[in-house]
Design an enzyme around this catalytic site. Structure first.
Site, short mmCIF file in Angstrom:
data_model
loop_
_atom_site.label_atom_id
_atom_site.label_comp_id
_atom_site.label_asym_id
_atom_site.label_seq_id
_atom_site.Cartn_x
_atom_site.Cartn_y
_atom_site.Cartn_z
N ILE A 159 31.43 9.84 32.69
CA ILE A 159 30.45 10.91 32.50
C ILE A 159 29.30 10.70 33.49
O ILE A 159 28.67 9.64 33.51
CB ILE A 159 29.94 10.92 31.05
CG1 ILE A 159 31.11 11.22 30.11
CG2 ILE A 159 28.82 11.95 30.87
CD1 ILE A 159 30.80 11.05 28.64
N LEU A 160 29.07 11.70 34.32
CA LEU A 160 28.00 11.59 35.31
C LEU A 160 26.65 11.78 34.62
O LEU A 160 26.50 12.63 33.74
CB LEU A 160 28.19 12.65 36.40
CG LEU A 160 29.46 12.49 37.24
CD1 LEU A 160 29.74 13.74 38.08
CD2 LEU A 160 29.38 11.25 38.14
N HIS A 179 39.12 20.86 32.43
CA HIS A 179 39.27 20.19 31.13
C HIS A 179 40.48 20.78 30.40
O HIS A 179 40.61 22.01 30.31
CB HIS A 179 38.00 20.37 30.31
CG HIS A 179 38.06 19.66 29.01
ND1 HIS A 179 37.88 18.29 28.89
CD2 HIS A 179 38.33 20.11 27.76
CE1 HIS A 179 38.03 17.95 27.62
NE2 HIS A 179 38.29 19.03 26.92
N GLY A 190 46.12 11.93 39.50
CA GLY A 190 45.72 12.76 40.65
C GLY A 190 46.63 13.94 40.96
O GLY A 190 46.65 14.40 42.10
N ASP A 231 31.19 18.65 28.80
CA ASP A 231 32.14 19.77 28.70
C ASP A 231 31.50 21.06 28.19
O ASP A 231 32.13 21.84 27.47
CB ASP A 231 33.34 19.39 27.81
CG ASP A 231 34.14 18.23 28.39
OD1 ASP A 231 34.18 18.09 29.62
OD2 ASP A 231 34.73 17.46 27.60
N MET A 239 37.28 10.39 34.60
CA MET A 239 37.02 10.07 33.20
C MET A 239 35.69 9.35 32.95
O MET A 239 35.50 8.74 31.91
CB MET A 239 38.21 9.27 32.62
CG MET A 239 39.54 9.97 32.76
SD MET A 239 39.54 11.73 32.31
CE MET A 239 40.03 11.62 30.60
N ASN A 292 46.18 17.00 39.98
CA ASN A 292 45.30 18.12 40.35
C ASN A 292 44.73 17.93 41.75
O ASN A 292 44.59 18.89 42.50
CB ASN A 292 44.17 18.28 39.33
CG ASN A 292 44.62 19.06 38.11
OD1 ASN A 292 44.82 20.26 38.18
ND2 ASN A 292 44.82 18.36 37.00
C1 GAR Z 1 44.08 16.86 33.63
O1 GAR Z 1 44.83 17.44 32.60
C2 GAR Z 1 42.61 17.21 33.47
O2 GAR Z 1 42.38 18.46 32.90
C3 GAR Z 1 42.16 16.13 32.52
O3 GAR Z 1 42.83 14.97 32.94
C4 GAR Z 1 44.08 15.33 33.52
C5 GAR Z 1 44.16 14.67 34.87
O4 GAR Z 1 45.44 14.77 35.42
N1 GAR Z 1 40.75 15.97 32.55
C6 GAR Z 1 40.04 15.53 31.51
O5 GAR Z 1 40.55 15.20 30.46
C7 GAR Z 1 38.56 15.47 31.76
N2 GAR Z 1 37.86 15.32 30.53
P1 GAR Z 1 45.70 14.46 36.94
O6 GAR Z 1 45.06 13.09 37.23
O7 GAR Z 1 47.17 14.43 37.10
O8 GAR Z 1 45.05 15.54 37.75
#
Ligand code: GAR
Length: 193
Positions: free
Chosen positions: A96-97, A113, A19, A149, A94, A21
């Site tokens: 897929i909707l 992504h 989390g 994606d 993670m 982001n």
């Molecule tokens: C991020 O790097 C995001 O881009 C990626 O997972 C990470 C989550 O980090 N997303 C994917 O791979 C989606 N296919 P976080 O939980 O620290 O935000």
């Protein structure tokens, strides 16, 4: 989605793990004059570390495990409608909707992504990038469509990969740029509505 008319957009952020982001989006949108109001944090994983940010920021959290995707998505749609959510931001979500979910929600869903899409869709992007000895990688914010994606790209940021890069250092570098890229992309998306 309705055009912006001074009102904040009720937003749900979906996570599955760390989390970081989500944390950066919360920080960004807690300012008074910001474009979004994060009303709901959704996770498919009740142990997701990122759920701590829901607690800290007093944002409502909702966990549904997606073991039965159909059931979880139905409950989730109800929740989103009840909270009048107009935008979903996937941030390390993670699952897929389904096409059904995307069509029924009817409003925009954004995703971040960790690659320069259309390259390296799906999982284990950093591993594949390192293995292929790519010179550049980065991150992409795009609209979610029914194909994985593959929705319209809103914004990308590119970084150079050094000779000594490994999966871990690349992940760290990309996360750092993502924390700035996601709010920037959201702004770009919203002002172009
Ligand atoms: C991020 O790097 C995001 O881009 C990626 O997972 C990470 C989550 O980090 N997303 C994917 O791979 C989606 N296919 P976080 O939980 O620290 O935000």
């Amino acid at each position: 989605m309705e055009k912006l008319n001074g009102k904040k957009i009720n937003t749900a952020v979906f996570i599955s793990g760390r989390g970081s982001n989500l944390r950066s989006l919360i920080e960004h949108y807690k300012k008074k004059n910001s474009l979004l109001s994060i009303k709901l944090i959704v996770s498919n994983n009740r142990k997701a570390k990122g759920l701590i940010y829901a607690k800290r920021s007093k944002i409502i959290k909702y966990v549904t495990n997606f073991k039965n995707k159909n059931v979880s998505e139905k409950k989730l749609l109800k929740k989103l409608f009840n909270h009048k959510i107009n935008l979903i931001c996937l941030a390390g979500f993670m699952k897929i909707l389904s096409e059904n979910f995307i069509k029924k929600f009817k409003k925009p869903i954004l995703n971040i992504h960790p690659s320069l899409l259309p390259k390296y869709k799906g999982l284990n992007t950093h591993k594949k990038v390192i293995k292929n000895k790519e010179k550049f990688s980065g991150s992409t914010v795009h609209l979610v469509s029914t194909k994985l994606d593959s929705g319209k790209i809103i914004l990308q940021k590119k970084i150079k990969i050094s000779k000594y890069e490994n999966e871990k250092t690349l992940e760290k570098k990309i996360l750092k740029i993502e924390h700035e890229l996601y709010p920037k992309a959201i702004k770009k998306f919203l002002i172009n509505l």
